[in-house]
Design a protein around this motif. Structure first.
Motif, short mmCIF file in Angstrom:
data_model
loop_
_atom_site.label_atom_id
_atom_site.label_comp_id
_atom_site.label_asym_id
_atom_site.label_seq_id
_atom_site.Cartn_x
_atom_site.Cartn_y
_atom_site.Cartn_z
N ASN A 16 37.13 46.88 48.34
CA ASN A 16 37.62 45.70 47.01
C ASN A 16 38.03 46.45 46.12
O ASN A 16 38.50 45.89 45.16
CB ASN A 16 35.87 45.61 46.55
CG ASN A 16 34.83 46.84 46.17
OD1 ASN A 16 35.42 48.02 46.65
ND2 ASN A 16 34.91 47.26 45.03
N ASN A 193 36.79 41.87 38.12
CA ASN A 193 37.17 40.44 39.08
C ASN A 193 38.22 40.29 38.60
O ASN A 193 39.24 40.80 38.26
CB ASN A 193 35.75 39.39 39.14
CG ASN A 193 36.44 38.96 37.87
OD1 ASN A 193 37.29 38.96 36.64
ND2 ASN A 193 34.98 38.92 36.93
N ASN A 194 38.94 39.39 40.26
CA ASN A 194 40.12 38.36 39.67
C ASN A 194 40.39 38.07 38.90
O ASN A 194 42.06 38.57 38.34
CB ASN A 194 40.72 37.88 41.15
CG ASN A 194 41.14 37.94 42.58
OD1 ASN A 194 41.24 39.15 42.54
ND2 ASN A 194 42.27 37.76 42.46
N GLU A 196 39.49 38.75 35.32
CA GLU A 196 40.34 39.99 34.81
C GLU A 196 41.23 40.99 35.18
O GLU A 196 41.72 41.81 34.08
CB GLU A 196 38.19 40.79 34.55
CG GLU A 196 37.11 40.27 34.16
CD GLU A 196 35.91 41.15 34.08
OE1 GLU A 196 35.25 40.89 33.55
OE2 GLU A 196 35.77 41.46 35.79
N GLU A 223 44.33 41.34 47.22
CA GLU A 223 43.01 40.81 46.62
C GLU A 223 42.52 39.64 48.03
O GLU A 223 43.59 39.51 48.74
CB GLU A 223 43.15 40.15 45.26
CG GLU A 223 44.75 38.63 45.54
CD GLU A 223 44.81 38.17 44.68
OE1 GLU A 223 44.24 38.09 43.99
OE2 GLU A 223 46.62 37.95 44.42
#
Length: 223
Positions: A16, A193-194, A196, A223
């Motif tokens: 991640n 997260n994406n 943010e 991502e």
């Protein structure tokens, strides 16, 4: 926007982990406006007070990047993530001196977001870019005035070799008041997260172009 990839070795260990990249075009770098200098100074003063009562690892971004280093086999005690080095300096009462607007804002973003961030002269980068672990013999002249051994470290490379890391960046790709095209790399906190992460990059790009003019585009790598 430069093409950028993450080496499989990093993805295998930290699936991640992502990196933010902002490209700036037609900017003008100079002395930071007094308003910006005042804002950065005030932020450091507040941070210094907080650091009197908190441990460095109480800051989520610092703790996260220490764990990333450990997972990648890098000792965070021997090689500090750059934002932690800034926090340690402030904790000891050593506030950051103004350099020029690009470096000043880069340091401010790093303090505010608690992540390593690098800014580079895009015209000195021989793309594409890859995030990888350094191999034996890879070195570069660091901005700290010392030769940086990239072996075993998380680094950013182009076709001419390594030029950046979350520890210290190279002189080869450094920005100056002559820079008009720049790339800013954000070593993002995996906890984001994406949405943010995109908001963080958008906010940074807006503030940077308010000071330097020009325009910006950004993306998240991995991502």
């Amino acid at each position: 926007m430069l093409d950028a990839t993450i080496h499989n070795h990093i993805h295998t260990k930290i699936p991640n982990l992502t990196f933010g990249m902002i490209s700036y075009h037609h900017i003008a770098i100079g002395a930071s406006p007094q308003m910006i200098q005042g804002r950065i100074r005030y932020f450091q003063e507040v941070l210094a007070v907080n650091l009197e009562e908190q441990e460095l690892t109480d800051f989520e971004g610092i703790s996260a990047w220490r764990e990333i280093f450990k997972t990648l086999g890098i000792s965070p005690s021997r090689y500090r993530p750059s934002q932690e080095a800034l926090y340690r300096r402030i904790k000891k009462g050593g506030f950051l001196e103004a350099a020029h607007s690009a470096i000043d804002l880069n340091n401010f973003f790093s303090l505010e977001y608690q992540i390593p961030i690098g800014i580079y002269d895009a015209e000195k980068i021989d793309g594409p870019v890859e995030f990888k672990i350094g191999e034996p013999g890879e070195t570069y002249d660091g901005l700290n005035g010392r030769s940086f051994s990239a072996e075993g470290k998380l680094i950013t490379t182009d076709q001419s070799g390594a030029f950046g890391s979350p520890i210290v960046d190279s002189t080869r790709t450094s920005v100056s008041t002559d820079t008009t095209e720049a790339i800013q790399i954000f070593y993002l906190n995996p906890a984001l997260n994406n949405e943010e992460a995109n908001q963080l990059l958008e906010r940074a790009a807006q503030m940077f172009t308010q000071v330097h003019g020009g325009h910006a585009e950004w993306k998240i790598v991995g991502e």
